[in-house]
Scaffold this motif. Structure first.
Motif, mmCIF file in Angstrom:
data_model
loop_
_atom_site.group_PDB
_atom_site.id
_atom_site.type_symbol
_atom_site.label_atom_id
_atom_site.label_comp_id
_atom_site.label_asym_id
_atom_site.label_seq_id
_atom_site.Cartn_x
_atom_site.Cartn_y
_atom_site.Cartn_z
ATOM 1 N N SER A 119 -1.843 6.826 -8.010
ATOM 2 C CA SER A 119 -0.631 5.999 -8.036
ATOM 3 C C SER A 119 -0.957 4.528 -7.779
ATOM 4 O O SER A 119 -1.959 4.200 -7.148
ATOM 5 C CB SER A 119 0.367 6.484 -6.977
ATOM 6 N N LYS A 139 0.620 2.616 -5.792
ATOM 7 C CA LYS A 139 0.680 2.407 -4.337
ATOM 8 C C LYS A 139 -0.665 2.738 -3.690
ATOM 9 O O LYS A 139 -1.163 1.970 -2.856
ATOM 10 C CB LYS A 139 1.788 3.241 -3.714
ATOM 11 N N ASP A 140 -1.275 3.857 -4.071
ATOM 12 C CA ASP A 140 -2.582 4.228 -3.511
ATOM 13 C C ASP A 140 -3.657 3.213 -3.885
ATOM 14 O O ASP A 140 -4.513 2.866 -3.061
ATOM 15 C CB ASP A 140 -2.997 5.627 -3.977
ATOM 16 N N LYS A 192 -3.165 0.001 -4.565
ATOM 17 C CA LYS A 192 -2.907 -1.235 -3.815
ATOM 18 C C LYS A 192 -3.288 -1.069 -2.344
ATOM 19 O O LYS A 192 -3.877 -1.979 -1.751
ATOM 20 C CB LYS A 192 -1.447 -1.647 -3.960
ATOM 21 N N ASP A 193 -2.957 0.086 -1.762
ATOM 22 C CA ASP A 193 -3.320 0.341 -0.361
ATOM 23 C C ASP A 193 -4.834 0.304 -0.185
ATOM 24 O O ASP A 193 -5.344 -0.317 0.758
ATOM 25 C CB ASP A 193 -2.766 1.687 0.112
ATOM 26 N N ASP A 233 -0.522 -4.606 -10.603
ATOM 27 C CA ASP A 233 0.882 -4.438 -11.011
ATOM 28 C C ASP A 233 1.032 -4.459 -12.527
ATOM 29 O O ASP A 233 1.839 -3.718 -13.086
ATOM 30 C CB ASP A 233 1.770 -5.543 -10.422
#
Length: 166
Positions: free
Chosen positions: A44, A46-47, A49-50, A73
């Protein structure tokens, strides 16, 4: 897009920050696990970016980290390596430097390297940054690459040309 990103980097980042881009290239793009992670479609956003933020936070400036997040993004993270290469070229132009890639069949000694650098500096009127590589396939001589030019002084090419003319 790439050219715009490159000029954005030059316009907004001070030259010593080139170190950040080198660090990103080494940590992320020269590591197969990271490349696979960031390019895998199942992971994902989110993963990604984290992981990016955890890996690089405190090691690079916030502006650079934000830029990398924007690339994530926009699903353009893979072009960072190209942006980095273009950025180095632009910085070199501004600083009147020229990167030249030399391929020889055998390792050149320091005296040969210095002589080659002096001749190229005199010819091009720039500060020369040489990168050396050995490739026994060229048999002898040199292969000199810079910008979009190739000066092929290899024995392999001379033999190939001779074979074509016989």
């Amino acid at each position: 897009m790439i050219e715009l990103c490159c000029f954005w980097l030059i316009g907004t980042v001070v030259f010593p920050d080139l170190w950040y881009y080198f660090l990103i290239d080494e940590v992320i793009f020269n590591n197969a696990d990271f490349v696979n992670f960031f390019s895998h479609p199942i992971v994902s956003l989110k993963d990604k970016k984290d992981t990016l933020n955890e890996t690089l936070a405190g090691k690079i400036n916030e502006q650079t980290l934000n830029f990398l997040n924007i690339l994530l993004d926009e699903n353009r993270f893979a072009i960072f390596k190209t942006i980095y290469e273009l950025f180095k070229i632009e910085v070199d132009l501004i600083k009147n430097k020229q990167r030249i890639y030399i391929t020889s069949a055998i390792e050149l000694d320091e005296k040969q390297k210095e002589s080659l650098k002096n001749k190229l500096t005199q010819k091009l009127q720039k500060d020369i940054l040489l990168n050396y590589e050995e490739n026994k396939d060229i048999l002898g001589g040199l292969l000199i690459k810079f910008e979009d030019k190739i000066i092929d002084l290899s024995l392999k090419t001379k033999f190939d040309n001779l074979r074509k003319n016989i």
